[in-house]
Write an enzyme that holds these catalytic residues in place. Structure first.
Site, PDB file in Angstrom:
ATOM      1  N   HIS A 194     110.543 -10.618  49.345  1.00  0.00           N
ATOM      2  CA  HIS A 194     111.804 -11.290  49.056  1.00  0.00           C
ATOM      3  C   HIS A 194     112.803 -10.365  48.370  1.00  0.00           C
ATOM      4  O   HIS A 194     113.906 -10.805  48.021  1.00  0.00           O
ATOM      5  CB  HIS A 194     111.564 -12.527  48.179  1.00  0.00           C
ATOM      6  N   ARG A 224     111.168 -26.847  53.726  1.00  0.00           N
ATOM      7  CA  ARG A 224     112.543 -26.613  53.293  1.00  0.00           C
ATOM      8  C   ARG A 224     113.340 -26.138  54.502  1.00  0.00           C
ATOM      9  O   ARG A 224     112.748 -25.767  55.523  1.00  0.00           O
ATOM     10  CB  ARG A 224     112.601 -25.560  52.179  1.00  0.00           C
ATOM     11  N   ASN A 226     116.283 -23.371  55.832  1.00  0.00           N
ATOM     12  CA  ASN A 226     117.066 -22.175  55.544  1.00  0.00           C
ATOM     13  C   ASN A 226     117.990 -21.979  56.747  1.00  0.00           C
ATOM     14  O   ASN A 226     117.746 -22.524  57.825  1.00  0.00           O
ATOM     15  CB  ASN A 226     116.160 -20.967  55.357  1.00  0.00           C
ATOM     16  N   TYR A 317     124.571 -10.402  53.277  1.00  0.00           N
ATOM     17  CA  TYR A 317     123.133 -10.453  53.550  1.00  0.00           C
ATOM     18  C   TYR A 317     122.840 -11.098  54.900  1.00  0.00           C
ATOM     19  O   TYR A 317     121.985 -10.655  55.653  1.00  0.00           O
ATOM     20  CB  TYR A 317     122.425 -11.196  52.419  1.00  0.00           C
ATOM     21  N   LYS A 318     123.544 -12.184  55.195  1.00  0.00           N
ATOM     22  CA  LYS A 318     123.292 -12.894  56.444  1.00  0.00           C
ATOM     23  C   LYS A 318     123.997 -12.229  57.634  1.00  0.00           C
ATOM     24  O   LYS A 318     123.883 -12.696  58.767  1.00  0.00           O
ATOM     25  CB  LYS A 318     123.747 -14.358  56.321  1.00  0.00           C
TER      26      LYS A 318
END
Ligand code: HEM
Ligand code: FES
Lengths: 347, 198, 317
Positions: A194, A224, A226, A317-318
């Site tokens: 991570h 979850r 994302n 980041y994405k």
């Protein structure tokens, strides 16, 4: 979804992937509010509403056959997408058992599992697979157990060994990843893999999520969501093949963004496994073009607002930065500025 | 190039110090890091047996100082592969309580750790000190080649000749940082490389 | 947490004061698999309250038809072991938790030394099955006061042969920890379960010999989450909710029809956070979410796992 008409479609080259109206309706839109930041958004993975993507432990949908075909193409190009360290053999069998038992229970028309003590027979009708083998004896299967079933369930999978106060990513089947490398990350501990994620350190998110997962119990899986964005409906957005999909990011314009830009949502679920005491992390990827998303105006409006004030570290980041403006321009046509009530529902 | 935050996979190293609760001590070092072992041997020595394995390099050879301090506990190897061979034999014969110390460039440190791991030694059981050079080994995520002694933020892959951005993301198993093609989006658009890992 | 419904299929007295219970799934199907070293928490509905005790699973993890546990009648029993010995009969139905493992065998270890003292043998029973199945290099050291206190000795001898080393104190066979731990190859892990004195002696011997902590394991049972009952006052709705000793604050509110937020129900996500307005006691924080400063302030609580030692607590809800 037991009587699926499987779509013949591609996730590369001519990109014929599309969602049916029913698939759009059940899309896991992840934004309940106009603002987004990382959080420990973990909840119990209990069976959800009929027809929803969380009705079953593992979701099989209209893209099943084509997605499994795409997995084989990616594996053939790059063997490093499947890896299992030797001490993960029990976890491999746990994975095979969990997926076979779940699919056979939840989709009896598609999959059947018959057991005569350790002699198991597995039938996968959509992929036309039938094999008999001895549970626990890897030499009776054509592939390692994790590899064998990894090819027959939509999504990516990581098996984590728990020791030394953390989790280790000691096996993985990864063909539809959002820009991370299994060959590089295999064997890493929780905080190592991570490492590249921004902004989480100061919020203590990763420490809390790890502590929670370390006490995850068998029989009580969690999940979850994302998300990120992908240009063209491509599953294999790996760093390995970045030279193949990277250039597409520069082709986005305000005119073609509706068709080219996709919201990519991962339904991540986590299961404690019985014999190995390992954790299964499953990452099921859903892709939807902005045009498809705009079938439901409140989704397009909300996504516009989320993207507009997304933290710059997350944009970077994405990998959204290069086409951010173009996507905002396209989405802004759908945003009249009116307030939208909280919630992720489509209509 | 990086986003101004610390990537937690990047290891933090410390200077070596003796672990006095032990049954034996085994030290491996190469080149420049011979200096760290010299320093260690000048400290109060533990009571248990000490073995030093050293591989001098073209840049630095501390064999002379080490011999005078460690005497016959020192084994000097001309080739690194011979050092690893001997280390492997020692690992096979050692008992729990044998403390392991590694000093060298980063790739050497993680080779030692990985070899020890194949004998059931956990990563946290090995003490590591990085030599003064911060040069990086870089793993090309595209062709899987590892290029060594990289001192710049952009490097040319010795396997596929692509220009790689050297990220801070580090794999202990590979002993290398991730290298990602920098002009993948726009082929040919390669910024000037800067010397950042002296 | 969903419970497993089981039916008691056999009870056997195995040693003085020790009973062996066999459980089968109440629906006649298979029980979940588990890993060596796992335990289950058994709920025992006595007439005035429900006891919950953790017991190691003794059976082979490969056998999904049955679970086995051993219960020693404790003199100062909190009530649980007495209930098991006196009230539970063949055919009784019980609720047990899914198996949980807080004492696993390290899968990267190259050799495993198991050290049991007396009843501390129980978590090793399932581990030896697992180690035999995987063909691992291991030995079990079993120390006991005298043979009549050595539960499972025949079964173990049969299973393990030379890999079982007995230390019968009545024969003055003492377990020499120094000798045992100074001669193990690199990559060995040691596991201990037994009386506190024995565990401490092993931990300190290993430490003095330079064993890294991550190679030394001892059994820790998580105390079942019990507390004392208290009253919840909800400021905004004016409701009053009784929190029993056995339930969490969140469960008590839900049972009383209060719509309280939650996600993880495990003290991690932060979703259930509530503001504390007043209490006449102290909050017992069990979550991983609040910072130490927030915990210290006494102004916040995560009702999914935390509770209070008090007669009342008032929340802003
Ligand atoms: C246990 C299984 C898990 C595995 C194997 C896993 C793996 C990963 C990986 C490989 C990445 C990409 C890192 C990179 O850029 O190289 C990532 C990103 C991330 N993970 Fe996890 N993860 C797990 C669980 C969780 C959980 C429970 C959380 C909860 C907070 C979480 C939060 C995140 C976040 C926020 C990101 C950044 C994602 C983005 O912005 O697209 N992960 N994870
Ligand atoms: S519900 Fe997640 S912390 Fe309480």
């Amino acid at each position: 979804m037991n009587n699926l008409a499987y779509k013949r479609e591609t996730f590369r080259d001519d990109y014929t992937y599309r969602n049916s109206p029913a698939a759009i309706r059940r899309f896991p839109f992840p934004f309940a509010e106009d603002h987004y930041m990382y959080s420990v958004n973990i909840e119990q993975h209990q069976p959800g509403a009929p027809g929803s993507i969380v009705e079953h432990a593992f979701d099989i949908d209209e893209h099943y056959v084509s997605e499994c075909k795409d997995k084989l193409l990616t594996l053939a190009q790059d063997k490093g997408r499947y890896a299992a360290l030797p001490h993960m053999m029990d976890a491999q069998w746990d994975f095979l058992e969990l997926t076979m038992e779940s699919l056979a229970r939840d989709y009896p028309q598609l999959f059947t599992l018959t057991k005569d003590v350790d002699h198991w027979t597995w039938r996968n009708r959509p992929l036309e697979i039938e094999d008999s083998f001895i549970f626990g004896d890897a030499s009776t299967l054509p592939l390692e157990p994790f590899d064998y079933m990894g090819r027959q369930v939509q999504g990516d999978f990581v098996l984590l060994d728990q020791r030394e106060g953390t989790l280790f990513a000691d096996a993985g089947f990864i063909t539809s990843q959002a820009d991370w490398s299994l060959a590089f990350d295999i064997g890493m501990s929780w905080h190592e893999w991570h490492g590249p994620v921004p902004q989480v350190e100061k919020m203590g998110i990763m420490d809390r999520a790890l502590k929670f997962l370390m006490s995850l119990q068998q029989g009580s899986p969690v999940r979850r969501l994302n998300w990120t964005m992908t240009i063209n409906p491509r599953l294999d957005t790996s760093p390995e093949h970045f030279p193949e999909w990277g250039p597409d990011k520069l082709t986005v314009t305000p005119q073609n963004a509706g068709e080219k830009a996709h919201l990519r949502v991962e339904l991540q679920s986590m299961f404690r496994l019985p014999r190995s005491n390992a954790i299964l992390f499953s990452i099921r990827c859903y892709l939807i073009s902005l045009e498809e998303l705009a079938t439901y105006p409140r989704w397009a409006k909300r996504f516009h607002r989320v993207l507009k004030d997304l933290h710059p570290d997350l944009l970077e980041y994405k990998g959204i930065k290069v086409y951010h403006e173009a996507v905002l321009a396209w989405l802004s046509q759908h945003d009249d500025g009116a307030e939208i009530a909280a919630g992720t529902h489509p209509g | 190039m990086q986003h101004g935050y610390w990537i937690r996979s990047k290891p933090v190293y410390h200077s070596l110090s003796w672990q006095h609760r032990a049954q034996a001590h085994v030290l491996v070092a190469n080149g420049e890091a011979g200096r760290s072992i010299v320093r260690l041997l000048h400290q109060r020595l533990p009571d248990q047996p000490i073995t030093v394995l050293y591989h001098p390099t073209q840049e630095a050879d501390y064999s002379k100082s080490l011999v005078s301090l460690a005497g016959e506990n020192l084994h000097v190897f001309k080739r690194e592969s011979e050092l690893w061979h001997r280390f492997e034999q020692i690992l096979q014969q050692s008992v729990m309580g044998t403390r392991l110390y590694a000093a060298g460039n980063e790739y050497f440190l993680w080779q030692a750790t990985t070899l020890a791991a194949s004998h059931g030694v956990l990563s946290g059981d090995v003490m590591r000190e990085q030599a003064s050079s911060l040069a990086r080994s870089v793993y090309c995520v595209h062709c899987k080649t590892i290029s060594h002694r990289v001192t710049t933020n952009i490097a040319i892959c010795t396997g596929c000749q692509r220009h790689l951005l050297v990220r801070d993301h580090f794999s202990r198993r590979l002993g290398a940082y991730m290298g990602l093609m920098i002009d993948a989006e726009e082929p040919g658009n390669v910024p000037e490389a800067e010397e950042v890992y002296p | 947490m969903s419970a497993l419904k089981v039916i008691v299929s056999a009870i056997e007295q195995v040693a003085d004061g020790i009973c062996h219970f066999t459980f089968a799934a109440a629906d006649g199907g298979e029980l979940p698999g588990f890993s060596g070293g796992s335990h289950v928490v058994v709920s025992m509905p006595a007439h005035n309250r429900t006891y919950r005790n953790a017991y190691s699973l003794l059976s082979s993890p490969a056998d999904r038809r049955n679970y086995q546990i051993a219960v020693r009648l404790q003199e100062q029993s909190r009530g649980g072991s007495r209930f098991m010995h006196e009230q539970v009969k063949v055919g009784s139905r019980l609720d047990i938790s899914w198996p949980v493992n807080l004492f696993p065998i390290s899968r990267v270890g190259h050799k495993h030394i198991l050290v049991a003292g007396g009843i501390g043998i129980t978590p090793f029973m399932s581990q030896v099955h697992e180690l035999l199945r995987t063909g691992a290099d291991f030995e079990l050291h079993y120390a006991f006061r005298s043979p009549q206190y050595a539960g499972f000795i025949d079964q173990l001898q049969q299973l393990l042969g030379k890999n079982l080393i007995c230390h019968d104190q009545s024969q003055r066979q003492v377990l020499d920890l120094q000798a045992l731990l100074s001669q193990q190859p690199l990559g060995t892990h040691v596991y201990v379960c037994g009386p506190a004195g024995m565990v401490d002696a092993l931990l300190s011997t290993a430490y003095e010999l330079g064993w890294p902590d991550a190679h030394v394991h001892h059994e820790e049972f998580l105390a079942p989450p019990i507390g004392e009952p208290f009253t919840l006052r909800l400021k905004q709705s004016g409701k009053s909710v009784e929190v029993g000793a056995e339930v969490s604050m969140l469960e008590a509110m839900e049972a009383a029809g209060v719509d309280a937020p939650y996600l993880c129900r495990g003290g991690a996500c932060g979703r259930c956070e509530l503001e504390v307005l007043a209490t006449d006691g102290v909050i017992e924080h069990h979550d991983h979410y609040l910072s130490d400063a927030e915990k210290g302030s006494g102004k916040k609580i995560m009702p999914c796992v935390s509770r209070a030692k008090c007669s009342f607590i008032e929340l802003n809800l």
